[in-house]
Scaffold this motif. Sequence first.
Motif, PDB file in Angstrom:
ATOM      1  N   THR A 266       8.761  36.836   1.247  1.00  0.00           N
ATOM      2  CA  THR A 266       8.381  37.574   0.041  1.00  0.00           C
ATOM      3  C   THR A 266       6.948  37.283  -0.371  1.00  0.00           C
ATOM      4  O   THR A 266       6.250  38.161  -0.871  1.00  0.00           O
ATOM      5  N   GLY A 267       6.510  36.042  -0.180  1.00  0.00           N
ATOM      6  CA  GLY A 267       5.163  35.729  -0.654  1.00  0.00           C
ATOM      7  C   GLY A 267       4.607  34.442  -0.077  1.00  0.00           C
ATOM      8  O   GLY A 267       5.315  33.660   0.559  1.00  0.00           O
ATOM      9  N   ILE A 268       3.289  34.279  -0.295  1.00  0.00           N
ATOM     10  CA  ILE A 268       2.570  33.090   0.146  1.00  0.00           C
ATOM     11  C   ILE A 268       1.934  32.458  -1.091  1.00  0.00           C
ATOM     12  O   ILE A 268       1.293  33.167  -1.873  1.00  0.00           O
ATOM     13  N   ALA A 269       2.127  31.148  -1.270  1.00  0.00           N
ATOM     14  CA  ALA A 269       1.502  30.455  -2.399  1.00  0.00           C
ATOM     15  C   ALA A 269       0.651  29.310  -1.859  1.00  0.00           C
ATOM     16  O   ALA A 269       0.843  28.879  -0.723  1.00  0.00           O
ATOM     17  N   TYR A 270      -0.288  28.863  -2.661  1.00  0.00           N
ATOM     18  CA  TYR A 270      -1.083  27.709  -2.223  1.00  0.00           C
ATOM     19  C   TYR A 270      -1.387  26.811  -3.414  1.00  0.00           C
ATOM     20  O   TYR A 270      -1.480  27.278  -4.549  1.00  0.00           O
ATOM     21  N   ALA A 271      -1.504  25.527  -3.132  1.00  0.00           N
ATOM     22  CA  ALA A 271      -1.845  24.558  -4.172  1.00  0.00           C
ATOM     23  C   ALA A 271      -2.998  23.711  -3.680  1.00  0.00           C
ATOM     24  O   ALA A 271      -2.901  23.076  -2.633  1.00  0.00           O
ATOM     25  N   LYS A 272      -4.105  23.742  -4.443  1.00  0.00           N
ATOM     26  CA  LYS A 272      -5.282  22.959  -4.050  1.00  0.00           C
ATOM     27  C   LYS A 272      -5.163  21.545  -4.594  1.00  0.00           C
ATOM     28  O   LYS A 272      -4.239  21.225  -5.329  1.00  0.00           O
ATOM     29  N   ASP A 273      -6.128  20.706  -4.217  1.00  0.00           N
ATOM     30  CA  ASP A 273      -6.210  19.346  -4.770  1.00  0.00           C
ATOM     31  C   ASP A 273      -5.000  18.483  -4.467  1.00  0.00           C
ATOM     32  O   ASP A 273      -4.456  17.808  -5.338  1.00  0.00           O
ATOM     33  N   GLU A 274      -4.571  18.550  -3.223  1.00  0.00           N
ATOM     34  CA  GLU A 274      -3.534  17.632  -2.777  1.00  0.00           C
ATOM     35  C   GLU A 274      -4.233  16.489  -2.038  1.00  0.00           C
ATOM     36  O   GLU A 274      -5.308  16.667  -1.474  1.00  0.00           O
ATOM     37  N   ALA A 275      -3.604  15.323  -2.033  1.00  0.00           N
ATOM     38  CA  ALA A 275      -4.166  14.197  -1.275  1.00  0.00           C
ATOM     39  C   ALA A 275      -3.060  13.574  -0.438  1.00  0.00           C
ATOM     40  O   ALA A 275      -1.888  13.635  -0.792  1.00  0.00           O
ATOM     41  N   GLN A 276      -3.500  12.993   0.702  1.00  0.00           N
ATOM     42  CA  GLN A 276      -2.535  12.398   1.621  1.00  0.00           C
ATOM     43  C   GLN A 276      -2.782  10.889   1.685  1.00  0.00           C
ATOM     44  O   GLN A 276      -3.925  10.456   1.784  1.00  0.00           O
ATOM     45  N   ILE A 277      -1.721  10.138   1.635  1.00  0.00           N
ATOM     46  CA  ILE A 277      -1.832   8.675   1.745  1.00  0.00           C
ATOM     47  C   ILE A 277      -0.961   8.229   2.914  1.00  0.00           C
ATOM     48  O   ILE A 277       0.183   8.669   3.037  1.00  0.00           O
ATOM     49  N   SER A 278      -1.513   7.387   3.796  1.00  0.00           N
ATOM     50  CA  SER A 278      -0.725   6.881   4.932  1.00  0.00           C
ATOM     51  C   SER A 278      -0.687   5.365   4.897  1.00  0.00           C
ATOM     52  O   SER A 278      -1.712   4.708   4.689  1.00  0.00           O
ATOM     53  N   LEU A 279       0.512   4.823   5.094  1.00  0.00           N
ATOM     54  CA  LEU A 279       0.668   3.376   5.234  1.00  0.00           C
ATOM     55  C   LEU A 279       0.933   3.105   6.703  1.00  0.00           C
ATOM     56  O   LEU A 279       1.856   3.666   7.291  1.00  0.00           O
ATOM     57  N   ARG A 280       0.095   2.265   7.327  1.00  0.00           N
ATOM     58  CA  ARG A 280       0.201   2.002   8.764  1.00  0.00           C
ATOM     59  C   ARG A 280       0.944   0.699   9.028  1.00  0.00           C
ATOM     60  O   ARG A 280       0.761  -0.278   8.310  1.00  0.00           O
ATOM     61  N   ARG A 281       1.717   0.741  10.119  1.00  0.00           N
ATOM     62  CA  ARG A 281       2.441  -0.447  10.617  1.00  0.00           C
ATOM     63  C   ARG A 281       3.274  -1.129   9.528  1.00  0.00           C
ATOM     64  O   ARG A 281       3.085  -2.288   9.178  1.00  0.00           O
ATOM     65  N   LEU A 282       4.212  -0.324   9.014  1.00  0.00           N
ATOM     66  CA  LEU A 282       5.194  -0.843   8.062  1.00  0.00           C
ATOM     67  C   LEU A 282       6.344  -1.455   8.827  1.00  0.00           C
ATOM     68  O   LEU A 282       6.645  -1.003   9.930  1.00  0.00           O
ATOM     69  N   ALA A 283       7.038  -2.407   8.209  1.00  0.00           N
ATOM     70  CA  ALA A 283       8.266  -2.908   8.821  1.00  0.00           C
ATOM     71  C   ALA A 283       9.301  -1.782   8.784  1.00  0.00           C
ATOM     72  O   ALA A 283       9.474  -1.137   7.755  1.00  0.00           O
ATOM     73  N   ASP A 284       9.967  -1.528   9.916  1.00  0.00           N
ATOM     74  CA  ASP A 284      10.981  -0.468   9.976  1.00  0.00           C
ATOM     75  C   ASP A 284      12.342  -1.081   9.646  1.00  0.00           C
ATOM     76  O   ASP A 284      13.101  -1.448  10.534  1.00  0.00           O
ATOM     77  N   ARG A 285      12.616  -1.224   8.359  1.00  0.00           N
ATOM     78  CA  ARG A 285      13.875  -1.873   7.944  1.00  0.00           C
ATOM     79  C   ARG A 285      14.385  -1.206   6.664  1.00  0.00           C
ATOM     80  O   ARG A 285      13.602  -0.555   5.953  1.00  0.00           O
ATOM     81  N   PRO A 286      15.685  -1.378   6.354  1.00  0.00           N
ATOM     82  CA  PRO A 286      16.215  -0.775   5.126  1.00  0.00           C
ATOM     83  C   PRO A 286      15.440  -1.276   3.900  1.00  0.00           C
ATOM     84  O   PRO A 286      15.072  -2.452   3.857  1.00  0.00           O
ATOM     85  N   LYS A 339       1.715  -4.690  -2.052  1.00  0.00           N
ATOM     86  CA  LYS A 339       1.509  -4.890  -0.612  1.00  0.00           C
ATOM     87  C   LYS A 339       2.459  -5.936  -0.024  1.00  0.00           C
ATOM     88  O   LYS A 339       3.048  -5.744   1.035  1.00  0.00           O
ATOM     89  N   GLU A 340       2.644  -7.028  -0.742  1.00  0.00           N
ATOM     90  CA  GLU A 340       3.527  -8.113  -0.277  1.00  0.00           C
ATOM     91  C   GLU A 340       4.957  -7.612  -0.059  1.00  0.00           C
ATOM     92  O   GLU A 340       5.529  -7.789   1.011  1.00  0.00           O
ATOM     93  N   THR A 341       5.506  -6.952  -1.114  1.00  0.00           N
ATOM     94  CA  THR A 341       6.908  -6.526  -1.022  1.00  0.00           C
ATOM     95  C   THR A 341       7.096  -5.396  -0.004  1.00  0.00           C
ATOM     96  O   THR A 341       8.119  -5.349   0.671  1.00  0.00           O
ATOM     97  N   ILE A 342       6.109  -4.477   0.103  1.00  0.00           N
ATOM     98  CA  ILE A 342       6.263  -3.386   1.073  1.00  0.00           C
ATOM     99  C   ILE A 342       6.036  -3.922   2.489  1.00  0.00           C
ATOM    100  O   ILE A 342       6.853  -3.715   3.380  1.00  0.00           O
ATOM    101  N   GLY A 343       4.947  -4.638   2.672  1.00  0.00           N
ATOM    102  CA  GLY A 343       4.615  -5.185   3.989  1.00  0.00           C
ATOM    103  C   GLY A 343       4.051  -4.133   4.917  1.00  0.00           C
ATOM    104  O   GLY A 343       4.756  -3.557   5.737  1.00  0.00           O
ATOM    105  N   TYR A 344       2.739  -3.816   4.764  1.00  0.00           N
ATOM    106  CA  TYR A 344       2.079  -2.866   5.669  1.00  0.00           C
ATOM    107  C   TYR A 344       0.742  -3.454   6.100  1.00  0.00           C
ATOM    108  O   TYR A 344       0.247  -4.420   5.503  1.00  0.00           O
TER     109      TYR A 344
END
Length: 419
Positions: A266-286, A339-344
């Motif tokens: 039905t349509g195309i929408a767009y939203a400007k001013d988005e930002a991306q944040i990446s955390l590298r090498r996180l522990a893969d755990r629950p 940072k400590e509790t997340i661990g990245y």
Amino acid sequence: MKFGGTSVADLDRIHNVARHVKREVDAGHEVAVVVSAMSGKTNELVGWVDNMPKVAGSNAPFYDAREYDAVVASGEQVTSGLLAIALQSKGVNARSWQGWQIPIRTDNAHGAARILDIDGSDIIRRMGEGQVAVVAGFQGLGPDNRLATLGRGGSDTSAVAIAAAVKADRCDIYTDVDGVYTTDPRVEPKARRLKKIAFEEMLEMASLGAKVLQVRSVELAMVHKVRTFVRSSFEDPDAPGMGDLLNPPGTLICDEDEIVEQEVVTGIAYAKDEAQISLRRLADRPGVSAAIFGPLAEAHINVDMIVQNISEDGSKTDMTFTVPSGDVNKALKVLSESKETIGYDVVQSESGLVKVSVIGIGMRSHAGVAASAFRALAEKGINIKAITTSEIKISILIDGPYAELAVRTLHSVYGLDKS
Ligand code: ADP
Ligand code: ASP
Ligand code: MG
């Protein structure tokens, strides 16, 4: 009848609005009107508040949200009075109403309050006596007995809420376009006006960036089954068909069963001013996701797209998500504090991105919609940074400078520019 900022931008426009209202009154209808501030006014008021002294040690301006509301609600007070005068000068019995006079009761979330309840009895009685109620949009009265504003674009919500409260036959949202288009006509001149659009689709369009209606107004229209039309205040008020009772010119927002020929997209929408944040090498755990997004939520940061990589060695992974550009610094601060509790290992960020979305109820029953989007963007050399999907939409994150090209590309790939 609701009139947005450009529709009441100056005294000439306000007189023109009065002619639209008079047309309906002369046709024998009882009318309530909601007005926005003159265009640019709310931005100016917000700018003044933002330029107040900063809180020591932060770049947040020194104000509490109640005073922000006291300042920014004033634009609508002016236009409601001016329109009432313009109507009176044309022989129409009219009276202005501020949110607190009705009252429109809201919750306590100053700056982004939600309407809880509207006592429509006074305006219903006056309408019965032939008086037009001219209501200041965007504002209500909080539980602390203070002015509360409804978030940017909130006059749409005032209008739909009042229409529901007075059990109106119709809610007409008059603006500077003559309806809802397949995409923002300012970006794609080949965009077509939709005769009808389903509530669910309009909700997605609005929340994914099409600012023609505030999201909350669409939710209210859907819940209270308000027949809502988007139409133009810039047409001659007395042109043929303008006073049509059942099918005024514009776009009807309605239940999906009312739409006979449903397109896939039905349509195309767009939203400007988005930002991306990446955390590298996180522990893969629950618990890792909870450790990241818990503190961000507590800081009231709205996280949108979330992508987690599969870890190669079963122990480390990467997590990427988006936030509004304006919240990046706050988010980075929160992440470094945890940072400590997340661990990245490291955190990376990029601002100035754009989210382009393809919306349509027909996607529920059609395969291959996403694949066509990816192919079309690839052919234009546009790189995709993240993707999210739901039953009726696909959202794609790309670099800011490609926004217009991506919108036009997707618009043509689904044949939206052909009538
Ligand atoms: P108002 O001041 O009347 O509330 P807005 O500026 O909030 O008006 O909304 C109208 C604008 O929304 C239009 O001028 C148009 O540029 C923009 N817009 C974005 N997407 C769409 C769409 N799909 N259809 C129509 N208008 C759209
Ligand atoms: N004047 C307010 C704003 O600009 C409300 C509205 O126009 O709907 O956000
Ligand atoms: Mg608006």
